[in-house]
Design an enzyme around this catalytic site. Structure first.
Site: not given
Length: 882
Positions: A538, A543, A729, A733, A882
């Protein structure tokens, strides 16, 4: 006294008028036309509400003639007196700022008019300058010129905060939605294009302020707080630069050095959210309100159980699985029939997020999908294996190609680290197959966390963590499911690393104390996998590795560049999320260190893994081939044949990958007709050079970097970037809460080793196995903190923009590119239908498994324009968000 001739008197009068009024005899009138323009903006806000005081001050400035001005720049005609830059039109101002009252709801746009004087000497406007003489900043969304003579409508997508002019030492310039390679840029716009990039690069010095628009690089030297605590307990090594700790670069803030350790950047107050990123990279007010709302809800969900625990006989411990289940019960239930109506009537996003519940009760955690249907199915061996293919970390499992498994660690330094699993351990559960037969038929697979963890395990186990490095071998059965055969748990040798590992092998059992030991063994594997997932799959592999691409794109590719327009949606909010992560999650003593087993060694361990990072292997086909779970086959739809046919992540992922690749290829071929166009593209070449040599500078000499000399290089690189930022992602996630929201399924910490016979822990395991498991895995406070974190991370924002969607329909004026994007969107909607069909197919057992959780993590959600958000467990946002 003589008489002045009439002609001379007229000249004197004209001179007098010129002196006094600045105006002489009127020159012949040049016919000018008015161009009407619509300006869409948002005024300065405080979360969901327009900043009223700032609005008042702006009106005062307007009354004193300090308004907002616009000046058109010609794309056709140069000004020889201004370095041959595009000729400037006359200044025009926003109209009716004082008299026009706009909504107090920051979510609403404000529209204003501007009237430009236009003459033929300006021709087609290709850009404009905006100057803000108000007191406060505003967000300029777009400008549209109507009925430009000979050209019709000209649109400018701006999407930028405009601060007062005294904050800049240059003009703010915006370009129309035309697209040009550097060599094709109209000559009058060339200097403006180049100067804008210079402004965005900054000068590499000084502390950056909120109005700065600088994108620059720095090491990860901002994680530690060496001035706090004894024995440097809060000091952390700088990641990136030195050979010991290679790492991707982050965005520079320019904060002052730490007083105790000048090599460490000083930190902000722990809960400060004002860390620098360029203002246009920060969350918009909707996402920021969502973020604050989720955080406040989570805080309540942590505090209430902790207060109750003070009066419990075992503080900070769950006494039973019923205790854990209570986290998802009780709370305040809003009436279902009125909840949505209430939310529709509430104008403020923050309040809506505090009152929304997605079906769960306020102040209690929502029920995770993994226990929603069956509270015990997560404990089955089938589900244990299935989550390696369809869970939150489906990117690690690989085909076993040698038996027993071997280690790649340096034998001189770490001794013999090869596996101790034997044929006798596994063949008794292989449905009549031998190891050789199973390997020949591609039926043995392994989840291997041994090498990645072993080098840090001795240090990790000096903390409160007590864990192992694990290997898990599984058999692919005829029904497509994975059957675990053996788990090996290893520790460093007590006499030193050079003596190798001490290992113990555990096998499945369904009775007696061995049954409970097997459950514990699976829990240690889950701890390994949870930590590796959060730190590597992750954080690092999405990121962190994307941040240098974002910085380089803004520094080296003009907004006019086709690759900038292609990649921009996939970078949305990522710099801000990463900055917040460094502030409160991955910093010394941050949430991640407190909730994931590597603790203070977490980021250092991720640096060791980054050493072997390979950009090209993040192409999904290459990843599947490297892990041995697929082989090339030109007869298959995507050129690959999966060796695990019912592998939801890979099956859905290959469809998404192919759709992205086709879209990128079509788009790039609009602008790069030949490979020479790629080589001649100065911005593209400098972009790729900076990505390699600066952003990922510690790996700049690796031979796997694409050379960026052909169309194929551009297509491949951009496809990988978009895949990682969007689908990869999403896959690692948004399944966190559905699967790990119930911590016993994916514990993040183990606090004691496997109990040995004739000990008190072993006796407890025999008498009360559930309590023994709960005492081994994550404690109550860590559970609450960890679950709160992943609940926030797993929620989709209400302003989510999914793959195949754009935030504006006018992102380019090129019809060929727009039509190609429409085809991409329709392809994704077709994939949605096929995913639904696969999930409904009961013969595909890995699609939902014993826990009855359908695999939707790679469901594009392109067709969803509801902007509802929440814990949906599906949807691929365009970017790492997010």
């Amino acid at each position: 006294m003589g008489i002045i001739p009439a002609c001379e008197s007229r000249e004197m009068i004209e001179k007098l008028l010129t002196t006094v009024c600045g105006k002489g005899k009127e020159e012949p009138l040049i016919e000018e036309k008015k161009i009407k323009a619509s300006v869409v903006l948002k005024k300065k806000n405080k979360l969901d509400v327009t900043d009223v005081w700032a609005s008042i001050l702006d009106r005062v400035h307007e009354l004193f003639g300090k308004g907002v001005s616009f000046q058109l720049i010609s794309a056709l005609y140069s000004d020889p007196d201004n370095l041959k830059k595009g000729k400037l039109g006359k200044e025009a101002h926003l109209e009716n700022w004082v008299s026009k009252f706009t909504s107090l709801n920051a979510e609403n746009d404000a529209s204003f008019d501007v009237s430009f004087n236009w003459d033929e000497s300006v021709g087609l406007p290709g850009a404009f300058i905006v100057r803000n003489h108000h007191h406060s900043q505003f967000y300029l969304k777009s400008v549209t010129l109507h009925d430009v003579p000979g050209h019709g409508k000209v649109h400018f997508d701006c999407d930028s905060w405009i601060y007062p002019t005294h904050r800049y030492n240059y003009d703010r310039v915006f370009f129309s939605n035309k697209t040009y390679l550097p060599g094709d840029t109209p000559q009058p716009l060339q200097s403006y294009r180049e100067e804008e990039l210079v402004n965005l690069r900054g000068n590499g010095s000084g502390m950056l302020k909120e109005w700065d628009r600088v994108y620059d690089y720095a090491y990860y030297n901002d994680l530690g707080s060496p001035e706090k605590g004894k024995d440097n307990v809060n000091a952390r090594p700088s990641l990136g630069g030195p050979e010991d700790y290679p790492y991707p670069r982050r965005a520079r803030t320019g904060r002052k050095p730490n007083k105790k350790d000048p090599s460490t950047e000083s930190r902000l107050f722990l809960l400060s959210l004002n860390t620098y990123v360029p203002r246009d990279e920060k969350f918009n007010h909707v996402k920021f309100s969502d973020f604050i709302g989720y955080a406040l809800k989570s805080l309540g969900q942590v505090i209430i159980p902790e207060v109750k625990a003070v009066f419990d006989k075992t503080i900070n411990e769950f006494d039973s699985f019923n205790d854990v289940l209570k986290l998802y019960e009780g709370g305040v239930k809003l009436p279902e029939g009125h909840k949505n109506k209430v939310n529709e009537c509430v104008p403020l996003e923050l309040i809506r997020e505090l009152t929304r519940s997605d079906g769960e009760r306020a102040l209690n955690f929502p029920v995770p999908d993994v226990i929603a249907v069956d509270e015990t199915a997560w404990r089955t061996d089938e589900e244990f294996g299935r989550e390696m293919l369809a869970g939150v970390n489906p990117v690690i499992i690989r085909r076993l190609q040698e038996f027993p498994p071997t280690s790649n660690l340096d034998r001189q330094k770490y001794g013999d680290q090869d596996s101790t699993i034997t044929r006798e351990h596994v063949e008794k559960n292989m449905n009549g197959l031998t190891v050789d037969e199973a390997m020949e038929n591609n039926k043995l697979f392994i989840l291997d966390h041994h090498d990645a963890l072993m080098t840090y395990l001795r240090r990790i186990n000096t903390t409160t963590t007590k864990t192992y490095a694990s290997r898990t071998i599984l058999l692919l059965q005829d029904d497509g499911t994975l059957k675990p055969l053996a788990i090996e748990l290893s520790l460093p040798h007590e006499d030193g690393d050079e003596h190798g590992a001490i290992s113990e092998v555990f096998m499945p059992c369904d009775q007696g104390v061995e049954k409970h030991i097997w459950q514990l063994a699976k829990a240690y594997v889950a701890v390994n996998d949870s930590g590796y997932h959060q730190l590597i799959s992750h954080w690092l592999n999405t990121h962190a590795v994307m941040e240098p691409f974002i910085i380089a794109t803004n520094r080296q590719l003009s907004v006019l560049h086709p690759i900038y327009k292609l990649l921009k949606p996939h970078f949305r909010d990522t710099l801000h999320i990463n900055a917040l992560a460094r502030q409160i999650l991955i910093n010394a003593g941050g949430v991640l260190e407190r909730t994931v087993f590597p603790g203070r060694y977490a980021m250092e361990m991720s640096s060791a893994v980054y050493r072997d990072w390979n950009f090209t292997e993040h192409a999904l086909p290459e990843d599947l081939i490297k892990r041995g779970v697929a082989v090339r086959d030109p007869n298959e739809p995507h050129g690959l044949r999966l060796l695990i046919g019912d592998y939801p992540f890979a099956v859905d992922g290959l469809e998404i990958w192919s759709a992205i690749e086709s879209w990128v290829k079509e788009y790039c071929c609009v602008y790069y007709l030949t490979d020479d166009k790629v080589k001649e593209d100065t911005e593209l070449q400098q972009w790729w050079k900076e990505v390699r040599e600066e952003g990922h500078g510690d790996l700049k000499n690796e031979l796997w970097w694409p050379k960026m000399e052909t169309k194929a290089d551009v297509i491949k690189s951009c496809t990988i970037i978009i895949w990682v930022a969007s689908a990869l992602h999403a896959a690692v996630n948004f399944g966190q809460y559905p699967y790990a929201g119930y911590l016993p399924n994916r514990p993040t910490v183990s606090r004691r080793f496997m109990p040995k016979p004739e000990t008190r822990e072993y006796e407890e395991l025999e008498k009360n196995p559930d309590l023994a498991l709960l005492k081994t895995i994550t404690a109550q406070f860590q559970t609450l903190l960890g679950v709160s974190l992943i609940e926030i991370l797993s929620r989709h924002s209400t302003d989510e923009i999914y793959l195949g969607q754009r935030d504006t329909p006018n992102w380019t004026s090129d019809n060929e590119a727009l039509e190609s994007f429409k085809r991409f969107s329709q392809t994704l909607i077709g994939i949605e239908k096929r995913i639904k069909d696969r999930n409904d197919n009961v013969t595909l057992r890995n699609r939902s498994g014993p826990v009855k959780v359908s695999y939707n993590l790679l469901f594009p959600n392109t067709s969803d324009i509801s902007r509802v958000g929440g814990l949906t467990g599906k949807g691929i946002p365009n970017s790492i968000s997010i």
